[in-house]
Motif scaffolding. Sequence first.
Motif, PDB file in Angstrom:
ATOM      1  N   LEU A  26       0.558  -1.183   0.016  1.00 36.24           N
ATOM      2  CA  LEU A  26      -0.209   0.126  -0.103  1.00 36.24           C
ATOM      3  C   LEU A  26       0.710   1.343  -0.204  1.00 36.24           C
ATOM      4  O   LEU A  26       0.585   2.267  -0.562  1.00 36.24           O
ATOM      5  N   TYR A  67       2.213   1.797  -3.529  1.00 38.26           N
ATOM      6  CA  TYR A  67       1.109   2.488  -4.300  1.00 38.26           C
ATOM      7  C   TYR A  67       0.910   3.792  -4.038  1.00 38.26           C
ATOM      8  O   TYR A  67       0.555   5.044  -4.810  1.00 38.26           O
ATOM      9  N   ALA A  68       0.894   4.175  -2.609  1.00 44.38           N
ATOM     10  CA  ALA A  68       0.568   5.569  -2.261  1.00 44.38           C
ATOM     11  C   ALA A  68       1.768   6.477  -2.930  1.00 44.38           C
ATOM     12  O   ALA A  68       1.400   7.583  -3.287  1.00 44.38           O
ATOM     13  N   ALA A 117       1.246   6.836  -6.683  1.00 40.48           N
ATOM     14  CA  ALA A 117      -0.043   6.966  -7.533  1.00 40.48           C
ATOM     15  C   ALA A 117      -0.240   7.642  -8.621  1.00 40.48           C
ATOM     16  O   ALA A 117      -0.632   7.516  -9.784  1.00 40.48           O
ATOM     17  N   SER A 174      -6.110   1.444  -1.906  1.00 44.77           N
ATOM     18  CA  SER A 174      -5.477   2.577  -1.797  1.00 44.77           C
ATOM     19  C   SER A 174      -6.187   3.651  -1.757  1.00 44.77           C
ATOM     20  O   SER A 174      -6.759   3.983  -3.074  1.00 44.77           O
ATOM     21  N   GLU A 176      -5.088   6.725  -2.020  1.00 44.67           N
ATOM     22  CA  GLU A 176      -4.197   7.519  -3.072  1.00 44.67           C
ATOM     23  C   GLU A 176      -4.850   7.001  -4.703  1.00 44.67           C
ATOM     24  O   GLU A 176      -4.844   7.953  -5.412  1.00 44.67           O
TER      25      GLU A 176
END
Length: 197
Positions: free
Chosen positions: A7, A10-11, A14, A71, A73
């Motif tokens: 996570l 990906y944050a 993004a 996520s 974001e």
Amino acid sequence: MSDPQTLAAYAARAQDYAADYTPDSQHDADYAGFVAGLPEGGTVLDLGCGPGFWAARFRDDGYRVAAVDASPEMAEVALQTHGIEVSIAEFDDIEVSGVFDGIWAFFSLLHAPRDDFPTHLFRLRNALKPGGRLCLAMKLGEGEGRDALGRFYAYYHEDELRGILKVMGFTVETSRYGEGKGLAGVEDGFVVLTAHA
């Protein structure tokens, strides 16, 4: 998917992911094969929708789409880029029954631990209407591990995926192999399976 490292990766990326993510034409056949078995205006779950490209395509093609991602974001990017409202949820949160005509699990369940994978498929099978369709895209390989960005992955071979899908009440219709470069910049082999409940 509740893995903190995945996570966090990906944050942090993004916006870059959304800017760079333009699905190439090799996935057009996967999309076409999936929607060919859906009723006009049917309801689709985009599981792990990321920046919302596929969810927007379903919407623009006249389907009712429920977009889900773990996520926040990515959800914000999907909203800003495509006007897609995304529910922040994990795979375990899919608890509905007989709601969807199709589920698009396109390179999302590969972040689930192998021990949890059958349970997730069981939940998805239950969430589908009778005869509903599933498109499942996964990376090829063995075991589990992390990529250069720290994201968790579980890898499978096609025959293994077919076996699990069968046990969970799915019938595989088609499969396709391919290779593609993801966010980490590495070429990976993958398989896309289309099945029905």
